[in-house]
Structure formats: structure tokens, C-alpha cells
Write a protein that holds these residues in place. Structure first.
Motif, PDB file in Angstrom:
ATOM      1  N   TYR A 344       0.844  -1.206   0.000  1.00  0.00           N
ATOM      2  CA  TYR A 344       0.000   0.000   0.000  1.00  0.00           C
ATOM      3  C   TYR A 344       0.876   1.252   0.000  1.00  0.00           C
ATOM      4  O   TYR A 344       1.950   1.279   0.613  1.00  0.00           O
ATOM      5  N   THR A 345       0.427   2.294  -0.690  1.00  0.00           N
ATOM      6  CA  THR A 345       1.116   3.575  -0.641  1.00  0.00           C
ATOM      7  C   THR A 345       0.153   4.674  -0.220  1.00  0.00           C
ATOM      8  O   THR A 345      -0.994   4.696  -0.674  1.00  0.00           O
ATOM      9  N   ASP A 346       0.631   5.564   0.638  1.00  0.00           N
ATOM     10  CA  ASP A 346      -0.180   6.728   0.994  1.00  0.00           C
ATOM     11  C   ASP A 346       0.237   7.949   0.167  1.00  0.00           C
ATOM     12  O   ASP A 346      -0.208   9.060   0.423  1.00  0.00           O
ATOM     13  N   ASP A 347       1.079   7.719  -0.843  1.00  0.00           N
ATOM     14  CA  ASP A 347       1.499   8.791  -1.749  1.00  0.00           C
ATOM     15  C   ASP A 347       1.450   8.291  -3.192  1.00  0.00           C
ATOM     16  O   ASP A 347       2.488   8.170  -3.865  1.00  0.00           O
ATOM     17  N   PRO A 348       0.234   8.007  -3.705  1.00  0.00           N
ATOM     18  CA  PRO A 348       0.144   7.478  -5.068  1.00  0.00           C
ATOM     19  C   PRO A 348       0.662   8.446  -6.111  1.00  0.00           C
ATOM     20  O   PRO A 348       1.140   8.036  -7.173  1.00  0.00           O
ATOM     21  N   GLY A 349       0.593   9.754  -5.835  1.00  0.00           N
ATOM     22  CA  GLY A 349       1.093  10.725  -6.799  1.00  0.00           C
ATOM     23  C   GLY A 349       2.575  10.542  -7.081  1.00  0.00           C
ATOM     24  O   GLY A 349       3.017  10.631  -8.239  1.00  0.00           O
ATOM     25  N   ARG A 350       3.337  10.277  -6.043  1.00  0.00           N
ATOM     26  CA  ARG A 350       4.781  10.066  -6.239  1.00  0.00           C
ATOM     27  C   ARG A 350       5.037   8.795  -7.041  1.00  0.00           C
ATOM     28  O   ARG A 350       5.943   8.757  -7.887  1.00  0.00           O
ATOM     29  N   VAL A 351       4.243   7.745  -6.782  1.00  0.00           N
ATOM     30  CA  VAL A 351       4.385   6.513  -7.568  1.00  0.00           C
ATOM     31  C   VAL A 351       4.137   6.804  -9.041  1.00  0.00           C
ATOM     32  O   VAL A 351       4.895   6.360  -9.918  1.00  0.00           O
ATOM     33  N   LEU A 352       3.102   7.580  -9.349  1.00  0.00           N
ATOM     34  CA  LEU A 352       2.765   7.877 -10.742  1.00  0.00           C
ATOM     35  C   LEU A 352       3.797   8.797 -11.373  1.00  0.00           C
ATOM     36  O   LEU A 352       4.067   8.699 -12.580  1.00  0.00           O
ATOM     37  N   ASP A 353       4.389   9.701 -10.598  1.00  0.00           N
ATOM     38  CA  ASP A 353       5.454  10.545 -11.130  1.00  0.00           C
ATOM     39  C   ASP A 353       6.678   9.721 -11.521  1.00  0.00           C
ATOM     40  O   ASP A 353       7.412  10.085 -12.449  1.00  0.00           O
ATOM     41  N   ARG A 354       6.895   8.619 -10.805  1.00  0.00           N
ATOM     42  CA  ARG A 354       8.053   7.768 -11.100  1.00  0.00           C
ATOM     43  C   ARG A 354       7.819   6.876 -12.302  1.00  0.00           C
ATOM     44  O   ARG A 354       8.773   6.414 -12.943  1.00  0.00           O
ATOM     45  N   ALA A 355       6.557   6.595 -12.633  1.00  0.00           N
ATOM     46  CA  ALA A 355       6.233   5.589 -13.646  1.00  0.00           C
ATOM     47  C   ALA A 355       6.545   6.062 -15.068  1.00  0.00           C
ATOM     48  O   ALA A 355       6.214   7.185 -15.446  1.00  0.00           O
ATOM     49  N   SER A 356       7.155   5.191 -15.851  1.00  0.00           N
ATOM     50  CA  SER A 356       7.269   5.444 -17.289  1.00  0.00           C
ATOM     51  C   SER A 356       5.932   5.215 -17.968  1.00  0.00           C
ATOM     52  O   SER A 356       5.594   5.887 -18.934  1.00  0.00           O
ATOM     53  N   LEU A 357       5.201   4.244 -17.474  1.00  0.00           N
ATOM     54  CA  LEU A 357       3.843   4.026 -17.949  1.00  0.00           C
ATOM     55  C   LEU A 357       3.071   3.220 -16.915  1.00  0.00           C
ATOM     56  O   LEU A 357       3.651   2.581 -16.034  1.00  0.00           O
ATOM     57  N   VAL A 358       1.752   3.281 -17.025  1.00  0.00           N
ATOM     58  CA  VAL A 358       0.840   2.568 -16.127  1.00  0.00           C
ATOM     59  C   VAL A 358       0.046   1.575 -16.959  1.00  0.00           C
ATOM     60  O   VAL A 358      -0.367   1.882 -18.092  1.00  0.00           O
ATOM     61  N   VAL A 359      -0.164   0.399 -16.415  1.00  0.00           N
ATOM     62  CA  VAL A 359      -0.947  -0.605 -17.127  1.00  0.00           C
ATOM     63  C   VAL A 359      -2.129  -1.029 -16.268  1.00  0.00           C
ATOM     64  O   VAL A 359      -2.017  -1.149 -15.045  1.00  0.00           O
ATOM     65  N   THR A 360      -3.290  -1.194 -16.903  1.00  0.00           N
ATOM     66  CA  THR A 360      -4.465  -1.733 -16.219  1.00  0.00           C
ATOM     67  C   THR A 360      -5.065  -2.837 -17.069  1.00  0.00           C
ATOM     68  O   THR A 360      -5.243  -2.679 -18.281  1.00  0.00           O
ATOM     69  N   SER A 361      -5.348  -3.947 -16.413  1.00  0.00           N
ATOM     70  CA  SER A 361      -5.895  -5.113 -17.109  1.00  0.00           C
ATOM     71  C   SER A 361      -7.241  -5.516 -16.520  1.00  0.00           C
ATOM     72  O   SER A 361      -7.638  -6.674 -16.565  1.00  0.00           O
ATOM     73  N   THR A 362      -7.955  -4.543 -15.964  1.00  0.00           N
ATOM     74  CA  THR A 362      -9.223  -4.805 -15.301  1.00  0.00           C
ATOM     75  C   THR A 362     -10.249  -5.408 -16.255  1.00  0.00           C
ATOM     76  O   THR A 362     -10.195  -5.187 -17.476  1.00  0.00           O
ATOM     77  N   ALA A 363     -11.186  -6.169 -15.700  1.00  0.00           N
ATOM     78  CA  ALA A 363     -12.262  -6.753 -16.503  1.00  0.00           C
ATOM     79  C   ALA A 363     -13.393  -5.765 -16.745  1.00  0.00           C
ATOM     80  O   ALA A 363     -14.159  -5.902 -17.692  1.00  0.00           O
ATOM     81  N   PHE A 364     -13.520  -4.783 -15.863  1.00  0.00           N
ATOM     82  CA  PHE A 364     -14.573  -3.784 -15.996  1.00  0.00           C
ATOM     83  C   PHE A 364     -14.190  -2.580 -15.156  1.00  0.00           C
ATOM     84  O   PHE A 364     -13.297  -2.645 -14.303  1.00  0.00           O
TER      85      PHE A 364
END
Length: 461
Positions: A344-364
Motif C-alpha cells: 500500500y502507498t499513501d502517496d500514489p502521486g509520487r508513484v505515478l510521477d516515477r512511472a514510465s507508464l501505467v498498465v491496467t488489465s481490469t475486466a470492468f
């Protein structure tokens, strides 16, 4: 001129109804509900204090006070005094039920001996109400079994007709002081919506918002309707407006169920962010969200390994029931050095700033809050093309859509974006401007138009 009028909102009393608002629970629903209340506060409702946030969960007074304090500390609740709970206010200072509840209790109402009751006590251990327990029934809220009312001595003195009678009694108590002023009720909960669909007060206009998908697997436009929504659709034309978070879901609903209800689209607001491009880490692929079966994080893991880009790595942020199974999969695939369950992270913004890209494979999906947030941070998103919301965003740019459930296609897209610097830079640059369509300003303008329209017409009930 009042602040409401100056901002374009009709001058009215504003109520937001939510089944519960508890920090850390219900994910996007809680975030979106509180964001809507902040929108209205910012537009001048109640001189900036915002609408009254009415919740209906039978927690303790102390627990609700803690919830309010947490939301206030997080900066997501404008005025804690505006957040009220039915069961907090159902208790009389001297014990037993509050006067407004005693006044509507039918002395002839008695408990069914075959029904279990949950007795509610105040902080001093004095009983004030007893709730019928309907185990294993998702329609528990529709029971006609009485909610029992206790006096100051703890004796049962009568009851009201189920949760419908209880909720309506409180709402009528809350609105009794409003005189003949117009009341705009924003109902954020399907269960509450079903219980107020016949609220025929001529002052009241009900705007019912939607947060979730209404379909079952395989989640296509002709897929079976979720059983919990089947009855709701029969009531939809009783609401003065039904607000959908995306155009795609609104259009699917009209095509399938007709346009007898008053349908509108209001994107849930997502506040702008101060992104940190200097934190970007080449090759870092991020999955951010709850580790639940419907999120299909195992697809993302397999697709990432299929992409097989040297120097790349995957961080999976979040917790949930799939954590143990996902770790076992990572171990089985011998991928511990490239795929990490980061917790768990309480600072998701920092995680997203670090990401080159984000992937989601959700069904809905119900609303694309996570996708939009990633794009605001300049992180391109690669996703399955699933209902609802993700297509509404990514078809404009800022990411890549692939056929739902196609792990190979997801892996190919990951490989392409990770290895094509020009493509990744372009997607990252355009993402924030596309995500701006979900800005608080645009959301408020759409919501204001809906409210102005319903206030201009007689109520539908």
C-alpha cells in the motif's frame, strides 16, 4: 447576490446522501462523493460550508467523529459539521430514541419472533433502536419488518416500516426547517435511491448519480444486467435526473432501456496535480489499485513478462485478497527480480510521477479515476478496452487501448511503448491535456446545468 446564484447554481438547500463514508473503504466511490461535495462548497453552497453530507451506516458516534476528523485532516471535507449521520441523530440526549423518531413510531409495530434484531445502544449502553437482520439477502434494505424504537427506559414503544420508514423519517426531520425552499438531493447510493424513489415532497428534486458498472460478465452492452440494478432500472424515471460518469455508459443504457428517465453525463471531478517529471524512472511499469479478482493483475504480470524489455521492471502497488495468489504467480514465473508487490502507498502521486507508464488489465470499470490520475501525472496508460470510462479517455490519446482479455496484445503494446522513446514521449506530453476533460471546472459546469434543469421543472414523483 448569494454565492449560489453567483456561481450559476440555483439557490436551494443542498443534500448529498451516501450509504456510508469511511476512510479507506469503497475506493473511488468515497473519493468521488467527497469531491462532489467539495465542488458544491467551492461554488458557494451554504456560504462555502458545502452541502449537508448525510450518511446512513449504523456505526458509533465516536467512529463517525473519527471519520470526519480523518477526512478533514486529508483536506477532502470542507466543513466537518456538515457531515451528519442518521444513527448519531437517532439518540436522545437523555437516552432512548430521539424525539423525531419517537414521534413517527407506530405503537402497533412489534417484532417478528422469527426475525433476529440488532440492538443499537448509545455510548452509555442505553438502547435506542433495533434493526431487523436479513442475512444473506442483498435486498435487506427493502424489508418491511419494523425498525423498533426504544424509549429512555430501554423499552420498545413501537416501530417504523423497515429502513424505508427510518430513512424517510430522518430526511423529513432534516428538511423540516427548510420552509418552502427548493431542496436539491444528490443521491450517491443505489440502495438509498430505491428507498426515496417515491419521496413526493414538492420541494425536492432528486439527482441520482451512478458510480459503478450495471453489467455482469462478459460486460458487453448486451451482457446480463447485475441483479442489484434490475429493480433500480424500473425506478429510474422517478428521479429528476440520472447522472452517469461517462458518455459510453449513458448511451448504452439509453439504447437498451430507453430514454424515459432523464439521463445526463457529469464526469466525476479530479483535481489538478503538481507532477514531477524529474522523478520519472525509465523502464518502470506501474500497476496501482486494489488487488481484487476483477482487476486481473495476473494478466498485467504475464503481459509485462511477454513484453520482455531489457531494463524494465514492474511495481504493483495496493493490497487486497489476490495478494497471496499474485505472489505465488510471480514465484512460479521466476520473476521476483523484475516484478514486485510493493504494498500500500499513501502517496500514489509520487508513484505515478516515477512511472514510465501505467498498465491496467481490469475486466470492468465504473469510472476511470485511476486512468485520469495517471495521465495528469504524465504517465501514459496501456489498458484493456473495457466498459466503462477507460475508452472515453484513452480514445482521445495519452495511452493505448487493446482488446479486452488479450494478454498477447497487452504485452505487445507494453513492448512498443517501452521501446519507442518518441511514442512514449508523445503520449506522456498529451496525457495531462486530455485528462483535463475531467477537471473540477468542467465537472461543475455539467453538474450546474443538470441542477438548473431539474429545478426549472416540477418534480417527477
Amino acid at each position: 447576490m448569494s454565492p449560489d446564484a453567483a456561481a450559476g447554481l440555483p439557490v436551494a438547500e443542498y443534500l448529498v446522501l451516501s450509504s456510508r463514508l469511511i476512510p479507506g473503504l469503497d475506493g473511488g466511490y468515497t473519493i468521488a462523493t467527497l469531491a462532489r461535495a467539495r465542488q458544491l462548497a467551492g461554488a458557494g453552497v451554504a456560504d462555502g460550508a458545502g452541502p449537508q453530507l448525510l450518511t446512513f451506516d449504523p456505526g458509533t458516534v465516536a467512529a463517525h467523529a473519527e471519520h470526519r476528523a480523518t477526512f478533514a485532516a486529508q483536506g477532502v471535507l470542507t466543513d466537518p459539521s456538515q457531515m451528519r449521520n442518521l444513527f448519531d441523530e437517532a439518540v436522545a440526549p437523555g437516552g432512548g430514541a430521539a424525539e423525531w423518531l419517537l414521534a413517527v413510531a407506530d405503537a402497533a409495530a412489534t417484532a417478528d419472533p422469527d426475525i433476529e434484531y440488532r440492538v443499537l445502544d448509545d455510548a452509555s449502553g442505553r438502547s435506542f433502536a433495533s434493526l431487523p437482520v436479513i442475512p444473506g439477502n442483498p435486498d435487506w434494505h427493502l424489508t418491511d419488518e419494523p425498525v423498533l424504537v426504544h424509549d429512555a427506559s430501554g423499552e420498545v414503544v413501537g416501530g417504523v416500516r423497515g429502513f424505508r420508514g427510518l430513512y424517510r423519517a430522518w430526511l423529513e426531520h432534516v428538511t423540516a426547517s427548510f420552509g418552502d425552499r427548493t431542496i436539491v438531493v444528490i443521491c450517491e447510493s443505489r440502495q438509498i435511491g430505491e428507498l426515496i424513489a417515491d419521496w413526493s415532497d414538492p420541494r425536492v428534486r432528486v439527482v441520482h448519480t451512478i458510480h459503478t458498472i450495471h453489467l455482469e460478465a462478459p460486460y458487453g452492452p448486451d451482457a446480463p444486467t447485475n441483479a442489484l440494478w434490475t429493480r433500480w432500472f424500473r425506478l429510474a424515471d422517478r428521479f429528476d435526473a440520472v447522472v452517469w460518469p461517462t458518455t459510453t455508459q449513458r448511451d448504452d443504457v439509453i439504447a437498451r432501456f430507453g430514454s424515459s428517465a432523464s439521463h445526463a453525463v457529469v464526469p466525476n471531478p479530479i483535481a489538478p496535480v503538481d507532477s514531477r517529471d524529474d522523478l520519472r524512472e525509465p523502464g518502470l511499469v506501474v500497476v496501482l489499485g486494489r488487488l481484487a479478482p476483477g482487476k486481473r493483475v495476473d494478466h498485467a504480470i504475464r503481459a509485462f513478462l511477454r513484453a520482455d524489455v531489457p531494463g524494465s521492471r514492474m511495481e504493483i502497488w495496493g493490497g487486497g485478497p489476490e495478494q497471496e495468489r499474485l505472489q505465488a504467480l510471480i514465484d512460479e514465473l521466476d520473476a521476483e527480480d523484475r516484478v514486485e508487490l510493493a504494498g500500500y502507498t499513501d502517496d500514489p502521486g509520487r508513484v505515478l510521477d516515477r512511472a514510465s507508464l501505467v498498465v491496467t488489465s481490469t475486466a470492468f470499470e465504473g469510472q476511470p479515476l485511476g486512468v485520469v490520475e495517471a495521465m495528469l501525472h504524465g504517465a501514459p496508460v496501456i489498458s484493456y478496452d473495457v466498459r466503462y470510462g477507460i475508452r472515453d479517455v484513452l480514445q482521445q490519446g495519452g495511452g493505448v487501448l487493446v482488446p479486452a482479455g488479450d494478454i498477447d496484445a497487452l504485452g505487445d503494446a507494453l513492448h512498443r511503448v517501452l521501446t519507442d522513446e518518441e511514442l512514449r514521449t508523445r503520449l506522456s506530453a498529451e496525457a495531462p491535456s486530455i485528462a483535463a476533460a475531467w477537471s473540477p471546472e468542467r465537472s461543475l459546469a455539467a453538474l450546474t446545468a443538470v441542477i438548473a434543469d431539474v429545478v426549472s421543472r416540477p418534480p417527477r414523483r
